[in-house]
Design a protein around this motif. Structure first.
Motif, PDB file in Angstrom:
ATOM      1  N   THR A 144     -77.805  32.461 -17.267  1.00  0.00           N
ATOM      2  CA  THR A 144     -77.721  30.888 -17.701  1.00  0.00           C
ATOM      3  C   THR A 144     -76.219  30.762 -17.904  1.00  0.00           C
ATOM      4  N   LEU A 145     -75.521  31.533 -18.610  1.00  0.00           N
ATOM      5  CA  LEU A 145     -74.110  31.409 -18.991  1.00  0.00           C
ATOM      6  C   LEU A 145     -73.244  31.355 -17.625  1.00  0.00           C
ATOM      7  N   ASP A 146     -72.096  30.849 -17.810  1.00  0.00           N
ATOM      8  CA  ASP A 146     -70.956  30.840 -17.055  1.00  0.00           C
ATOM      9  C   ASP A 146     -70.554  32.012 -16.654  1.00  0.00           C
ATOM     10  N   THR A 147     -70.967  32.630 -15.269  1.00  0.00           N
ATOM     11  CA  THR A 147     -70.423  33.965 -14.966  1.00  0.00           C
ATOM     12  C   THR A 147     -68.987  34.315 -14.964  1.00  0.00           C
ATOM     13  N   PHE A 148     -68.331  33.154 -14.906  1.00  0.00           N
ATOM     14  CA  PHE A 148     -66.907  33.626 -14.609  1.00  0.00           C
ATOM     15  C   PHE A 148     -66.399  33.853 -16.154  1.00  0.00           C
ATOM     16  N   ASP A 149     -66.641  33.300 -17.087  1.00  0.00           N
ATOM     17  CA  ASP A 149     -66.381  33.596 -18.706  1.00  0.00           C
ATOM     18  C   ASP A 149     -67.256  34.601 -19.415  1.00  0.00           C
ATOM     19  N   PHE A 150     -68.341  35.041 -18.874  1.00  0.00           N
ATOM     20  CA  PHE A 150     -69.282  35.834 -19.664  1.00  0.00           C
ATOM     21  C   PHE A 150     -69.517  36.835 -18.969  1.00  0.00           C
ATOM     22  N   ILE A 151     -69.775  38.224 -19.548  1.00  0.00           N
ATOM     23  CA  ILE A 151     -70.238  39.425 -18.997  1.00  0.00           C
ATOM     24  C   ILE A 151     -71.001  40.378 -19.793  1.00  0.00           C
ATOM     25  N   ARG A 152     -72.172  40.618 -19.400  1.00  0.00           N
ATOM     26  CA  ARG A 152     -72.842  41.629 -20.139  1.00  0.00           C
ATOM     27  C   ARG A 152     -72.158  43.085 -20.181  1.00  0.00           C
ATOM     28  N   ILE A 153     -71.877  43.653 -21.124  1.00  0.00           N
ATOM     29  CA  ILE A 153     -71.207  44.848 -21.514  1.00  0.00           C
ATOM     30  C   ILE A 153     -72.212  45.922 -21.678  1.00  0.00           C
ATOM     31  N   HIS A 154     -73.152  45.712 -22.168  1.00  0.00           N
ATOM     32  CA  HIS A 154     -74.230  46.621 -22.883  1.00  0.00           C
ATOM     33  C   HIS A 154     -75.693  45.872 -22.689  1.00  0.00           C
ATOM     34  N   LYS A 155     -76.662  46.808 -22.991  1.00  0.00           N
ATOM     35  CA  LYS A 155     -77.856  46.121 -23.054  1.00  0.00           C
ATOM     36  C   LYS A 155     -78.292  45.137 -23.978  1.00  0.00           C
ATOM     37  N   SER A 156     -77.347  45.394 -25.139  1.00  0.00           N
ATOM     38  CA  SER A 156     -77.566  44.447 -26.200  1.00  0.00           C
ATOM     39  C   SER A 156     -76.461  43.418 -26.512  1.00  0.00           C
ATOM     40  N   ALA A 157     -75.421  43.216 -25.545  1.00  0.00           N
ATOM     41  CA  ALA A 157     -74.431  42.450 -25.671  1.00  0.00           C
ATOM     42  C   ALA A 157     -73.981  41.560 -24.380  1.00  0.00           C
ATOM     43  N   ILE A 158     -73.667  40.498 -24.552  1.00  0.00           N
ATOM     44  CA  ILE A 158     -72.809  39.596 -23.475  1.00  0.00           C
ATOM     45  C   ILE A 158     -71.590  38.986 -24.131  1.00  0.00           C
ATOM     46  N   ILE A 159     -70.280  39.111 -23.810  1.00  0.00           N
ATOM     47  CA  ILE A 159     -69.496  38.838 -24.440  1.00  0.00           C
ATOM     48  C   ILE A 159     -68.745  37.556 -23.587  1.00  0.00           C
ATOM     49  N   ASN A 160     -67.926  36.578 -24.304  1.00  0.00           N
ATOM     50  CA  ASN A 160     -66.820  35.733 -23.634  1.00  0.00           C
ATOM     51  C   ASN A 160     -65.667  36.182 -23.448  1.00  0.00           C
ATOM     52  N   MET A 161     -65.148  36.478 -22.341  1.00  0.00           N
ATOM     53  CA  MET A 161     -63.871  37.151 -21.912  1.00  0.00           C
ATOM     54  C   MET A 161     -62.749  36.327 -22.499  1.00  0.00           C
ATOM     55  N   LYS A 162     -63.008  35.059 -22.858  1.00  0.00           N
ATOM     56  CA  LYS A 162     -61.998  34.170 -23.483  1.00  0.00           C
ATOM     57  C   LYS A 162     -61.654  34.855 -24.882  1.00  0.00           C
ATOM     58  N   TYR A 163     -62.534  35.647 -25.700  1.00  0.00           N
ATOM     59  CA  TYR A 163     -62.268  36.041 -26.955  1.00  0.00           C
ATOM     60  C   TYR A 163     -61.917  37.489 -27.066  1.00  0.00           C
ATOM     61  N   VAL A 164     -61.726  38.003 -25.945  1.00  0.00           N
ATOM     62  CA  VAL A 164     -61.231  39.514 -25.994  1.00  0.00           C
ATOM     63  C   VAL A 164     -59.826  39.659 -26.372  1.00  0.00           C
ATOM     64  N   GLN A 165     -59.585  40.604 -27.331  1.00  0.00           N
ATOM     65  CA  GLN A 165     -58.466  40.760 -28.087  1.00  0.00           C
ATOM     66  C   GLN A 165     -57.707  41.966 -27.269  1.00  0.00           C
ATOM     67  N   SER A 166     -58.642  42.832 -27.047  1.00  0.00           N
ATOM     68  CA  SER A 166     -58.106  44.122 -26.512  1.00  0.00           C
ATOM     69  C   SER A 166     -59.391  45.129 -26.042  1.00  0.00           C
ATOM     70  N   TYR A 167     -59.223  45.932 -25.235  1.00  0.00           N
ATOM     71  CA  TYR A 167     -60.034  47.070 -25.095  1.00  0.00           C
ATOM     72  C   TYR A 167     -59.501  48.534 -24.941  1.00  0.00           C
ATOM     73  N   SER A 168     -60.157  49.294 -25.323  1.00  0.00           N
ATOM     74  CA  SER A 168     -59.369  50.828 -25.307  1.00  0.00           C
ATOM     75  C   SER A 168     -60.835  51.814 -24.948  1.00  0.00           C
TER      76      SER A 168
END
Length: 251
Positions: free
Chosen positions: A192-216
């Protein structure tokens, strides 16, 4: 809009009292069925369609929560009616329209019914679907309407930091710090969510790319959100996430 209501309560006095309160004060409600047990309620559910159920909790043999799967599968709104307040948190997770303590206050009953009517009308008018078949959906303004404990809440998808799975529930974490617990599986919102801004990163989480501060990759691929929450990225989703991040942050 007139709601077809089901009353479920093992106490005769409570059933009759609620019936007359609704008859005298809530013209938008038609009492289509009255059951004195969960088993009787299941039979009535097979015989007709209901919009809302006024559901007692503490009943012999089966309690009100044991009827929830049948109600939720039919998208029937639930207003709990109980003499006990210790079930409030569980009612929250069940996304009840309201939670009324006995003896039922007329003003609170009217408010609960008004919430149910508003919710049903919003779904019918905005999407052309009935309250029985409508599902959360994103509109042209990137808003999503979610059923909640006190009726419904329309939120801007831009305000969602991430959505977390908790068994068959989804927990929406908003940038305000508010959490919304919805009785829908995470997979439903992935679609349902806007596939451009959101992505499922784990079986337990979908994140909004807008709020990604960093990744490592230091301790396995992890994402740090702007609210300082750290979430893992599963191995099988790592490549997809990294490609998404590359495209998103170089646009």
């Amino acid at each position: 809009m007139t709601l077809n209501a089901l009353i479920v309560d093992d106490e005769e006095y409570s059933r009759k009292s609620l019936y007359f309160l609704l008859q005298e004060n809530c013209p938008d409600v038609h009492i289509g069925g009255i059951a004195k047990s969960v088993a009787e309620a299941r039979t009535l559910l097979e015989e007709q369609n209901f919009n809302v159920a006024f559901l007692d909790i503490a009943m012999p043999k089966e309690n009100g929560f044991e009827l929830l799967p049948q109600l939720q599968s039919r998208n029937i709104m639930v207003i709990f009616t109980t003499a006990y307040d210790q079930y409030a948190l569980k009612a929250l997770k069940a996304n009840a329209i309201d939670y009324l303590l006995k003896p039922i206050d007329i003003a609170e009953l009217k408010i609960a019914v008004s919430k149910a009517v508003d919710w049903a009308q919003m779904l019918s008018v905005s999407s052309g679907k009935t309250a029985e078949t409508a599902k959360p959906d994103v509109n042209a303004n990137k808003k999503i309407s979610l059923p909640g404990t006190y009726g419904f809440k329309v939120i801007d998808t831009a305000d969602i930091l991430y959505v977390e799975a908790d068994s068959n529930y989804s927990i929406f974490h908003l940038k305000t710090g508010e959490k919304l617990i919805i009785s829908k599986p995470l997979k439903e919102f992935e679609e349902t969510l806007d596939t451009f801004d959101f992505i499922r990163i784990h079986k337990s989480a979908i994140i909004n790319m807008k709020y990604v501060q960093s990744y490592s990759n230091k301790n396995g691929l992890q994402v740090l959100l702007t609210n300082n929450v750290v979430l893992p990225v599963s191995r099988r989703r790592a490549t997809e996430f990294q490609e998404k991040a590359r495209q998103y942050f170089t646009k």
